[in-house]
Design a protein around this motif. Sequence first.
Motif, PDB file in Angstrom:
ATOM      1  N   PRO A 255      45.929  46.370  43.607  1.00  0.00           N
ATOM      2  CA  PRO A 255      44.598  45.793  43.384  1.00  0.00           C
ATOM      3  C   PRO A 255      43.980  46.273  42.063  1.00  0.00           C
ATOM      4  O   PRO A 255      44.314  47.356  41.591  1.00  0.00           O
ATOM      5  N   LEU A 256      43.103  45.450  41.506  1.00  0.00           N
ATOM      6  CA  LEU A 256      42.412  45.825  40.285  1.00  0.00           C
ATOM      7  C   LEU A 256      41.607  47.090  40.558  1.00  0.00           C
ATOM      8  O   LEU A 256      40.813  47.129  41.499  1.00  0.00           O
ATOM      9  N   PRO A 257      41.809  48.155  39.764  1.00  0.00           N
ATOM     10  CA  PRO A 257      41.175  49.447  40.071  1.00  0.00           C
ATOM     11  C   PRO A 257      39.647  49.382  39.999  1.00  0.00           C
ATOM     12  O   PRO A 257      39.072  48.633  39.211  1.00  0.00           O
ATOM     13  N   GLN A 258      39.013  50.184  40.844  1.00  0.00           N
ATOM     14  CA  GLN A 258      37.568  50.347  40.756  1.00  0.00           C
ATOM     15  C   GLN A 258      37.220  50.875  39.364  1.00  0.00           C
ATOM     16  O   GLN A 258      37.909  51.713  38.808  1.00  0.00           O
ATOM     17  N   GLY A 259      36.128  50.370  38.803  1.00  0.00           N
ATOM     18  CA  GLY A 259      35.706  50.809  37.480  1.00  0.00           C
ATOM     19  C   GLY A 259      36.346  50.058  36.336  1.00  0.00           C
ATOM     20  O   GLY A 259      35.988  50.279  35.170  1.00  0.00           O
ATOM     21  N   HIS A 260      37.297  49.163  36.629  1.00  0.00           N
ATOM     22  CA  HIS A 260      37.913  48.370  35.559  1.00  0.00           C
ATOM     23  C   HIS A 260      36.830  47.498  34.921  1.00  0.00           C
ATOM     24  O   HIS A 260      35.984  46.930  35.621  1.00  0.00           O
ATOM     25  N   PRO A 261      36.838  47.358  33.597  1.00  0.00           N
ATOM     26  CA  PRO A 261      35.763  46.596  32.925  1.00  0.00           C
ATOM     27  C   PRO A 261      35.684  45.132  33.342  1.00  0.00           C
ATOM     28  O   PRO A 261      34.627  44.518  33.215  1.00  0.00           O
ATOM     29  N   PHE A 262      36.760  44.567  33.862  1.00  0.00           N
ATOM     30  CA  PHE A 262      36.703  43.174  34.299  1.00  0.00           C
ATOM     31  C   PHE A 262      35.719  42.974  35.455  1.00  0.00           C
ATOM     32  O   PHE A 262      35.103  41.908  35.576  1.00  0.00           O
ATOM     33  N   TRP A 263      35.582  43.970  36.325  1.00  0.00           N
ATOM     34  CA  TRP A 263      34.759  43.799  37.518  1.00  0.00           C
ATOM     35  C   TRP A 263      33.315  43.427  37.194  1.00  0.00           C
ATOM     36  O   TRP A 263      32.718  42.575  37.846  1.00  0.00           O
ATOM     37  N   GLN A 264      32.749  44.068  36.202  1.00  0.00           N
ATOM     38  CA  GLN A 264      31.327  43.908  35.909  1.00  0.00           C
ATOM     39  C   GLN A 264      31.048  42.944  34.767  1.00  0.00           C
ATOM     40  O   GLN A 264      29.902  42.794  34.357  1.00  0.00           O
ATOM     41  N   ASP A 265      32.086  42.277  34.252  1.00  0.00           N
ATOM     42  CA  ASP A 265      31.891  41.383  33.116  1.00  0.00           C
ATOM     43  C   ASP A 265      31.521  39.982  33.631  1.00  0.00           C
ATOM     44  O   ASP A 265      32.343  39.325  34.278  1.00  0.00           O
ATOM     45  N   PRO A 266      30.308  39.503  33.359  1.00  0.00           N
ATOM     46  CA  PRO A 266      29.899  38.196  33.891  1.00  0.00           C
ATOM     47  C   PRO A 266      30.675  37.028  33.298  1.00  0.00           C
ATOM     48  O   PRO A 266      30.619  35.915  33.829  1.00  0.00           O
ATOM     49  N   ARG A 267      31.402  37.265  32.225  1.00  0.00           N
ATOM     50  CA  ARG A 267      32.187  36.200  31.597  1.00  0.00           C
ATOM     51  C   ARG A 267      33.540  36.005  32.280  1.00  0.00           C
ATOM     52  O   ARG A 267      34.252  35.043  31.991  1.00  0.00           O
ATOM     53  N   ILE A 268      33.880  36.905  33.191  1.00  0.00           N
ATOM     54  CA  ILE A 268      35.190  36.881  33.840  1.00  0.00           C
ATOM     55  C   ILE A 268      35.029  36.637  35.333  1.00  0.00           C
ATOM     56  O   ILE A 268      34.242  37.300  36.000  1.00  0.00           O
ATOM     57  N   THR A 269      35.774  35.661  35.854  1.00  0.00           N
ATOM     58  CA  THR A 269      35.838  35.394  37.288  1.00  0.00           C
ATOM     59  C   THR A 269      37.151  35.952  37.823  1.00  0.00           C
ATOM     60  O   THR A 269      38.215  35.683  37.267  1.00  0.00           O
ATOM     61  N   ILE A 270      37.078  36.727  38.893  1.00  0.00           N
ATOM     62  CA  ILE A 270      38.241  37.422  39.442  1.00  0.00           C
ATOM     63  C   ILE A 270      38.554  36.907  40.837  1.00  0.00           C
ATOM     64  O   ILE A 270      37.659  36.744  41.672  1.00  0.00           O
ATOM     65  N   THR A 271      39.847  36.649  41.084  1.00  0.00           N
ATOM     66  CA  THR A 271      40.326  36.399  42.447  1.00  0.00           C
ATOM     67  C   THR A 271      41.536  37.310  42.682  1.00  0.00           C
ATOM     68  O   THR A 271      42.265  37.646  41.740  1.00  0.00           O
ATOM     69  N   PRO A 272      41.782  37.732  43.928  1.00  0.00           N
ATOM     70  CA  PRO A 272      42.799  38.760  44.225  1.00  0.00           C
ATOM     71  C   PRO A 272      44.208  38.206  44.462  1.00  0.00           C
ATOM     72  O   PRO A 272      44.759  38.324  45.555  1.00  0.00           O
ATOM     73  N   HIS A 273      44.791  37.606  43.426  1.00  0.00           N
ATOM     74  CA  HIS A 273      46.160  37.088  43.474  1.00  0.00           C
ATOM     75  C   HIS A 273      46.320  36.104  44.639  1.00  0.00           C
ATOM     76  O   HIS A 273      47.237  36.235  45.471  1.00  0.00           O
TER      77      HIS A 273
END
Length: 310
Positions: A255-273
């Motif tokens: 899983p994407l690690p806690q604290g990774h900069p992607f998590w809080q970036d509003p320009r990036i949408t994340i889904t878990p594979h």
Amino acid sequence: MKIIFASAHDVDPDTWINPLKALIPDAEIHPWVDNGPTIDAQLAIVWNPPADIFLREPALKAVFNLGAGVDAIIKRPGLRDDVAVVRLEDAGMSAQMAEYAVYALVRASRQFDQYEKQQEQQVWQPLPDIQRQKWTVGVMGLGVMGTRVAQTLAGLDYPVAGWSRSAKEIAGVESFSGTDQLPAFLARTRVLINTLPLTAETTGILCLDTLRQLRPGAYLVNVGRGEHLVEADLLALLDAGHISGATLDVFREEPLPQGHPFWQDPRITITPHTAAASLREETIAQVAGNIRRYMRGEPLTGVVVRDRGY
């Protein structure tokens, strides 16, 4: 015929092994047991298999993957050149991948993310109508998944092009191929959708040199592998304004690690594979059918060309 079943996911016999036994009654299917004995299996059915599977089962002649990507298999030590690696060809994944691509593209092109923000602020303000000709789509990788994605988006009247290692002809889709045509493909692309397999040649392909060749204000959708993307380069291009946003389903570390900069970036949408899961019933039917072909001495489908990685 002895078959070893080794999956990093659900190991409940009723989920996979018993349904497979029902379709391949002439075979013995043994679940993998960590630190267990060698069973002299001739075939293996795997998903993200144990690191020592080929060392512990040296008699294997073919390995059938429960997914389309085989990079986890090819990296395992002890895999001989004469062992056939067989990938899953679809099993319901291409339709899901096309749905995901539609979601990401339409959310960006129709400005639905901005409407979500307006709703939070209780603002009623129609935004400018879409001009599809300005939303040029480029699909990297034209295998089963990429072809379905390109065809689906072209059917929605977006200008779609595809890029692949060798030339492909797809109705309604402009074709680019090879390293010589990659710059022209990137230069005409505003929304880049990556469906490539992970190989030595494609690792890190979504990097500064590649992404900055996209049209200004570009949007990235990565549904291939996390290792395709150089994460720091994406962040740099987002900060520079050359890329306006990204939808990412795969990551270098999952899983994407806690604290990774992607998590809080509003320009990036994340889904878990989750862009395209292999549907269990379809997967079981396809793998069992291929194994029956093997047992009859017939050609297999989905055999990986090892030096290509897919």
